[in-house]
Structure formats: structure tokens, C-alpha cells
Design a protein around this motif. Structure first.
Motif, short mmCIF file in Angstrom:
data_model
loop_
_atom_site.label_atom_id
_atom_site.label_comp_id
_atom_site.label_asym_id
_atom_site.label_seq_id
_atom_site.Cartn_x
_atom_site.Cartn_y
_atom_site.Cartn_z
N GLU A 162 0.81 -1.22 0.00
CA GLU A 162 0.00 0.00 0.00
C GLU A 162 0.84 1.27 0.00
O GLU A 162 0.56 2.23 -0.73
CB GLU A 162 -0.94 0.00 1.20
N ALA A 204 0.87 4.05 -2.94
CA ALA A 204 0.54 5.45 -2.62
C ALA A 204 1.66 6.38 -3.09
O ALA A 204 1.40 7.46 -3.64
CB ALA A 204 0.31 5.60 -1.12
N PHE A 243 1.39 6.94 -6.87
CA PHE A 243 0.39 7.94 -7.23
C PHE A 243 0.87 9.34 -6.87
O PHE A 243 0.64 10.29 -7.61
CB PHE A 243 -0.94 7.61 -6.54
N GLN A 267 -7.65 0.54 -5.17
CA GLN A 267 -8.01 1.33 -3.99
C GLN A 267 -7.43 2.73 -4.07
O GLN A 267 -8.13 3.73 -3.80
CB GLN A 267 -7.52 0.61 -2.72
N GLN A 268 -6.17 2.84 -4.46
CA GLN A 268 -5.58 4.16 -4.64
C GLN A 268 -6.24 4.90 -5.81
O GLN A 268 -6.45 6.12 -5.74
CB GLN A 268 -4.08 4.05 -4.86
N ARG A 311 -9.34 6.69 -4.88
CA ARG A 311 -9.09 7.90 -4.09
C ARG A 311 -8.49 9.03 -4.91
O ARG A 311 -8.56 10.20 -4.50
CB ARG A 311 -8.13 7.55 -2.94
N ARG A 312 -7.90 8.72 -6.07
CA ARG A 312 -7.10 9.71 -6.78
C ARG A 312 -7.60 10.07 -8.19
O ARG A 312 -7.34 11.18 -8.65
CB ARG A 312 -5.66 9.21 -6.94
#
Length: 247
Positions: free
Chosen positions: A70, A74, A77, A126-127, A130-131
Motif C-alpha cells: 500500500e 501510494a 500515485f 483502492q488508490q 481515491r485519486r
């Protein structure tokens, strides 16, 4: 395809140093994208792939990441956002494939498939949730082996079936965000991952099963991914079986 006349759309392509991911990065470069080419351990190949994006007309950086970690994803990104200002498209093409009959498969190999192919796709998605900006696209690369059901592919096909399930659910969870989520399921494709260890007779037999009488080139799959990344805004929550009509 650009977000406006001056700002390119930005893509992250995992597994971008080889095979389908590498061809996809270059294909998006031809469309004018800025691409974060993600590699696992092959730095030279990652940098070469990024150079191919630039040569094709796009912008690019090469970024190392462990897709199942993770913090690493992150940071990937973060790097794309620092370099290009945001993220519009995420192509999840990192994966492993190790073959053995189910009864003989070392469970450590099963765990490796689940870590890279399932957890890796989940962490990157998942990222992405969010992005990715409005108007964007998330594209997971799965496999037609979920339908071919060839002996020896149980761990790989199971991992890709999980990703197909994630794809549809995520598309529904993103209701109202104007972000599409789809999967592309290639058939036999001339990548090092697929060709490694296979005798020519087997490859020829697989090619003969396809009405077009050949196996795919990575560029064939990259064209489908580029379509989903840009103009295909009314395709959502789908798995597109890109296998030349074999099934």
C-alpha cells in the motif's frame, strides 16, 4: 486524448516495463498522454518503456513500485501527481503466471498469485478510487483463461476471476463519480510471460483455435485498453474478452 487543449490526460500503467503494459504505455503516448510507467524490479526496462512513450509523442516517467504494498502504491500515485498534476487513467497490468496442475502446485506459488494478481490489483484500484479525476477510467487486465479453463492454470485463472469480480463491484461503488471501471481479458498473447517455456507446437495449436488464426500481439490488447481509457465512456463494469473470437 487530452483533458483540454493544453493539459494531457495522465495515466498510470502498472507492469509497464514489459508485454501488454509496455505496449499500452506507448499506445497512450501516441494519444498524447502523460504516463507513469511502473516497473517492479527491472529499472532499465522501465526507463526504456518510458523513453518509448516520449518517442511516441507523450510524456513519461518511470517509477518503481510493489503493487501489493500500500505504501509503495501510494508513493507511485504521489509521484504521478507531482510530475503531471493528477491522474485520469489507471491500467492494472502487473501480474505473474506460474503453471502446474492443481494437485502439484506448491502453495507458495498460489500465495504469490494471490499477492500480486489479486492483492496487487486491489491495492492499485483502492488508490485509483481515491485519486482518479472525474472523467477518468480504471482498467484491470484479467485473462480469457477464466473461460478457457485450461489444465495447469488453476491458480492464475482463479486470481484473474477475482479481479473480474472486483471490477464489476467497483464500477457500481463509483456511482456518480463519472469514472468507468472495466477489465480486458486477453487470450494467448505473444508476451514473455505467455511464451516462456511453451513449445512451438503448443503455441501453433492455440493459434489454430482462433478464427483469425494467430495469437495476439501486445499491441492488439493495447488498442482495446486505449479505447476504454478514452472514447469508450458508455462501457462500464464490463469484462471485454480480447481473444480474436476463440471463445
Amino acid at each position: 486524448m487530452t483533458t483540454d487543449h493544453n493539459t494531457p490526460r495522465v495515466a498510470i500503467v502498472t507492469g509497464g516495463s514489459r508485454g501488454i503494459g509496455r505496449q499500452t504505455a506507448a499506445r497512450l503516448g501516441r494519444e498524447g498522454y502523460a504516463v507513469a510507467v511502473t516497473y517492479g524490479g527491472a529499472k532499465d526496462e522501465g526507463e526504456q518503456a518510458a523513453a518509448e512513450v516520449v518517442a511516441a509523442g507523450g510524456q513519461a516517467i518511470a517509477v518503481q513500485a510493489d503493487v501489493a504494498d500500500e505504501a509503495s502504491v501510494a508513493a507511485l500515485f504521489d509521484e504521478a501527481e507531482r510530475a503531471f498534476g493528477g491522474v485520469d487513467v489507471v491500467v492494472n497490468s502487473a501480474g505473474i503466471m506460474r503453471l502446474a496442475p492443481l494437485a502439484e502446485l506448491d502453495l507458495a506459488e498460489l500465495d504469490a498469485h494471490l499477492r500480486t494478481n489479486v492483492r496487487g490489483a486491489f491495492v492499485v484500484d483502492q488508490q485509483a478510487v481515491r485519486r482518479v479525476r472525474s472523467g477518468g477510467a480504471i482498467i484491470n487486465v484479467t485473462s480469457s483463461l477464466t473461460r478457457f479453463a485450461r489444465p495447469g492454470y488453476s491458480a492464475y485463472a482463479a486470481s484473474k476471476g477475482a479481479v473480474e469480480a472486483i471490477t464489476l463491484i467497483l464500477a457500481r461503488e463509483l456511482r456518480g463519480r463519472d469514472i468507468t471501471v472495466n477489465a480486458v481479458a486477453p487470450g494467448p498473447t505473444a508476451t514473455a510471460l505467455f511464451l516462456d517455456g511453451k513449445p512451438q507446437e503448443l503455441i501453433d495449436r492455440m493459434a489454430a483455435e482462433v478464427p483469425l488464426e494467430r495469437i495476439a500481439e501486445p499491441s492488439d490488447i493495447a488498442d482495446v485498453i486505449a479505447f476504454l481509457a478514452g472514447p469508450a465512456r458508455w462501457i462500464n463494469g464490463q469484462t471485454l474478452y480480447a481473444n480474436g473470437g476463440a471463445i
